[in-house]
Design an enzyme around this catalytic site. Structure first.
Site, PDB file in Angstrom:
ATOM      1  N   HIS A   1     -64.707 -79.952  15.409  1.00 56.29           N
ATOM      2  CA  HIS A   1     -64.621 -79.345  14.076  1.00 56.29           C
ATOM      3  C   HIS A   1     -65.982 -79.176  13.399  1.00 56.29           C
ATOM      4  CE1 HIS A   1     -62.192 -78.070  10.725  1.00 56.29           C
ATOM      5  NE2 HIS A   1     -62.695 -78.970   9.903  1.00 56.29           N
ATOM      6  N   TRP A   2     -67.050 -79.689  14.033  1.00 54.10           N
ATOM      7  CA  TRP A   2     -68.393 -79.602  13.456  1.00 54.10           C
ATOM      8  C   TRP A   2     -69.343 -78.885  14.413  1.00 54.10           C
ATOM      9  CZ3 TRP A   2     -70.956 -84.274  10.543  1.00 54.10           C
ATOM     10  CH2 TRP A   2     -70.309 -84.480   9.314  1.00 54.10           C
TER      11      TRP A   2
ATOM     12  N   ARG B   1     -71.199 -92.281   5.035  1.00 56.87           N
ATOM     13  CA  ARG B   1     -69.866 -91.887   4.576  1.00 56.87           C
ATOM     14  C   ARG B   1     -69.096 -93.088   4.024  1.00 56.87           C
ATOM     15  NH1 ARG B   1     -65.793 -87.283   6.688  1.00 56.87           N
ATOM     16  NH2 ARG B   1     -67.751 -86.147   6.367  1.00 56.87           N
TER      17      ARG B   1
END
Length: 285
Positions: A262-263, A184
């Protein structure tokens, strides 16, 4: 665990597809009915490496793509609003000769997939919304996304990229690897990505977001069998938001994962893969 370890034993192609003039990075693997995986805001296709092997083994053709202006996909110079994302995904389907696909959309990807299912029902077989955005406009959450992303992109300090990823997880130590951070960080520091950042974050501006939200009328038009997966500790949306979404989409199924952020597809990959494959086979609707 490495991304490449996750993909061990899977024959895949990582390359680019011309999707309506947009050079689109895609990981393609397997054969059978198409399953298209769409990531979240400032994310990239690596969000799904823990899901690809199980789906390939179950007999599906997997397509994980970087959406416009994300990852290593071209970032045109216009605000990335939901209709633009939908247009790009449809162009990808057309470029690959896919008439109809199953969709897995996480966060922003769920927002895009939901809008696509409402407006283009002929292109969507089954729909899976993983902690999807796009149903509310919470200023605090929008500011958190905007600030954390800008800080990670505008600073060379890789610690800010790690913090941006850790924000997504219930258990960062287990779910955020050094490799994922490095991937990332490299994406965030491409000159093209930095230049496109205002366009990428446009949905964190209230006027844009309100105009593009999934409306009750749009959600009511989603006719594809729909599975909603939500983390009980989702930092970008409380559980009541998931229940409201469930009530708005006719016949949908809601699964809430405990000890999950959230994943869900990444933090609880084994549970998610089993649940999703059962859903694709028609076990839930």
């Amino acid at each position: 665990m490495s991304i490449w370890t996750d993909l061990t034993g899977v024959d895949f192609r990582l390359g680019h597809v011309n999707a309506g003039g947009i050079r689109t990075r895609a990981l393609q693997a397997g054969a059978g009915e198409a399953v298209v995986f769409l990531h979240g805001t400032s994310g990239h296709l690596e969000a799904f490496v823990r899901n690809i092997p199980a789906h390939v083994a179950a007999g599906y053709a997997c397509h994980a793509i970087d959406m416009i202006g994300h990852g290593y996909t071209t970032g045109p110079d216009y605000p990335y609003r939901i209709p633009r994302y939908v247009e790009h995904v449809l162009a990808y389907l057309d470029a690959c000769g896919i008439d109809r696909a199953h969709f897995v959309g996480e966060s922003l990807g769920g927002w895009v997939a939901g809008r696509l299912a409402a407006d283009h029902p002929d292109r969507v077989s089954r729909l899976t919304l993983v902690a999807p955005g796009g149903t509310v406009a919470n200023p605090e959450v929008m500011e958190r996304i905007r600030t954390s992303t800008r800080r990670a992109v505008e600073s060379d300090d890789i610690a800010f990229t790690r913090k941006r990823l850790e924000l997504l997880m219930y258990d960062p130590a287990e779910s955020v690897s050094d490799e994922l951070v490095a991937v990332r960080h490299a994406i965030y520091h491409q000159p093209e990505f930095v230049k496109a950042l205002p366009n990428l974050l446009c949905l964190q501006e209230m006027d844009n977001r309100l105009e593009d939200l999934l409306s009750p009328e749009q959600m009511a038009r989603i006719g594809a069998p729909t599975l909603i997966v939500w983390g009980a500790e989702n930092p970008f949306g409380d559980v009541p938001e998931a229940h409201a979404l469930h009530r708005s989409i006719p016949g949908s199924t809601l699964e809430i994962f405990p000890e999950c952020g959230h994943w869900p597809q990444h933090e609880h990959a084994d549970r998610f893969n089993a649940l999703h494959l059962e859903f694709l086979r028609g076990g839930q609707s």
